[in-house]
Write an enzyme that holds these catalytic residues in place. Structure first.
Site, PDB file in Angstrom:
ATOM      1  N   ASP A  67       0.840  -1.283  -0.275  1.00 18.19           N
ATOM      2  CA  ASP A  67       0.458  -0.293  -0.339  1.00 18.19           C
ATOM      3  C   ASP A  67       0.940   0.956   0.070  1.00 18.19           C
ATOM      4  OD1 ASP A  67       1.105  -0.336   2.373  1.00 18.19           O
ATOM      5  OD2 ASP A  67      -1.078  -0.542   3.271  1.00 18.19           O
ATOM      6  N   ASN A 152      -7.532  -2.091  14.518  1.00 16.12           N
ATOM      7  CA  ASN A 152      -9.100  -2.427  14.231  1.00 16.12           C
ATOM      8  C   ASN A 152      -9.421  -3.431  13.319  1.00 16.12           C
ATOM      9  OD1 ASN A 152      -8.778  -1.960  11.597  1.00 16.12           O
ATOM     10  ND2 ASN A 152      -9.953  -0.045  11.576  1.00 16.12           N
ATOM     11  N   HIS A 154      -7.765  -4.254  10.738  1.00 15.76           N
ATOM     12  CA  HIS A 154      -7.450  -3.673   8.577  1.00 15.76           C
ATOM     13  C   HIS A 154      -5.961  -4.166   9.061  1.00 15.76           C
ATOM     14  CE1 HIS A 154      -5.061  -0.696  11.057  1.00 15.76           C
ATOM     15  NE2 HIS A 154      -4.253  -0.941   9.410  1.00 15.76           N
ATOM     16  N   GLU A 159      -9.872  -1.747   5.481  1.00 14.90           N
ATOM     17  CA  GLU A 159     -10.460  -1.344   6.541  1.00 14.90           C
ATOM     18  C   GLU A 159     -11.985  -2.604   7.129  1.00 14.90           C
ATOM     19  OE1 GLU A 159      -9.061   0.803   8.539  1.00 14.90           O
ATOM     20  OE2 GLU A 159      -8.212   2.406   7.663  1.00 14.90           O
TER      21      GLU A 159
END
Ligand code: F6R
Length: 232
Positions: A67, A152, A154, A159
């Site tokens: 990314d 979280n 991801h 996400e």
């Protein structure tokens, strides 16, 4: 799925670095999927150590990073380009510590040909995502994908959401991820709000995946993975 639990980050660095280098020893022209963040730092250190000892040769390896932020200069210290050059490429793949971001390397790897990044500054971001998928395919697919995981849950910049985003795509970062990543920037306002990321489909096409989680705050997400309760 193999789950290995270690007591220290140092041990994880050695185990993961060995695993990545083992792939290169078995197949010198391996395609490595690479991640940024704090998680791969020790594994990258160990890969550099093995390279310096002459135990492994990266000169035929191809890499794809997961990314990249949008609208951040690649030479900004927080770009994933900079991160990779600083923490792995300059030392292990390019061989010349004096090498700086897009200058010609003196030995080893041609960054134009073998090191692949998403271009978060491309004029047409959708076209850039397609180009990246095609380059991965043209390279024969990823042999081993190294991953961290966010608190979280991801993976890369995928996400939590209602559905899996299959291929490389543009993403708007969640507030919690912006918060997490703001520790590297001077102010939270400087954290980019968009990024390009490989999708879960692109990642799952890797022949092998090595996912590393450090710290108690990742325990909840990892527990779900281990119990095969994987959701978007
Ligand atoms: C990095 C990436 C992210 C990180 C995740 C964990 O390329 O895609 O998903 O793996 O944010 O970050 P750290 O390792 O800093 O806890």
């Amino acid at each position: 799925m193999n789950v290995l639990i270690y007591d220290t980050e140092e041990q994880i660095g050695i185990a993961a670095g060995n695993y990545m280098c083992g792939q290169v020893l078995a197949k010198p022209n391996s395609v490595l999927g690479l991640a940024t963040g704090s998680t791969p730092l020790k594994p990258y250190n160990h890969m550099i150590r093995l390279y310096e000892q002459g135990a492994v040769d990266f000169s035929k390896v191809t890499t794809f990073n997961l990314d990249e932020y949008c609208k951040l200069d690649v030479e900004d210290k927080n770009s994933y380009h900079s991160f990779m050059h600083e923490n792995l490429f300059v030392q292990a793949l390019l061989g010349d510590p004096a090498f700086l971001l897009f200058d010609e390397p003196t030995v080893g790897l041609d960054p134009e040909e073998r090191i692949h990044f998403l271009d978060g500054n491309a004029a047409d971001l959708e076209a850039e995502c397609k180009r990246y998928e095609e380059s991965i395919r043209a390279a024969g697919g990823i042999d081993i994908q190294l991953l961290g995981i966010g608190s979280n849950g991801h993976i890369a910049f995928n996400e939590p959401s209602d559905s899996f985003q299959r291929w490389t795509h543009v993403v708007s970062l969640k507030e919690s991820t912006i918060q997490d990543n703001s520790r590297f920037f001077n102010t939270i306002e400087e954290v980019p709000t968009q990024a390009l990321t490989m999708g879960i489909g692109s990642i799952m096409q890797a022949k092998r995946i090595l996912i590393i989680a450090l710290g108690e705050h990742k325990a909840k997400a990892i527990k779900q993975v281990i119990s095969c309760n994987v959701t978007p």
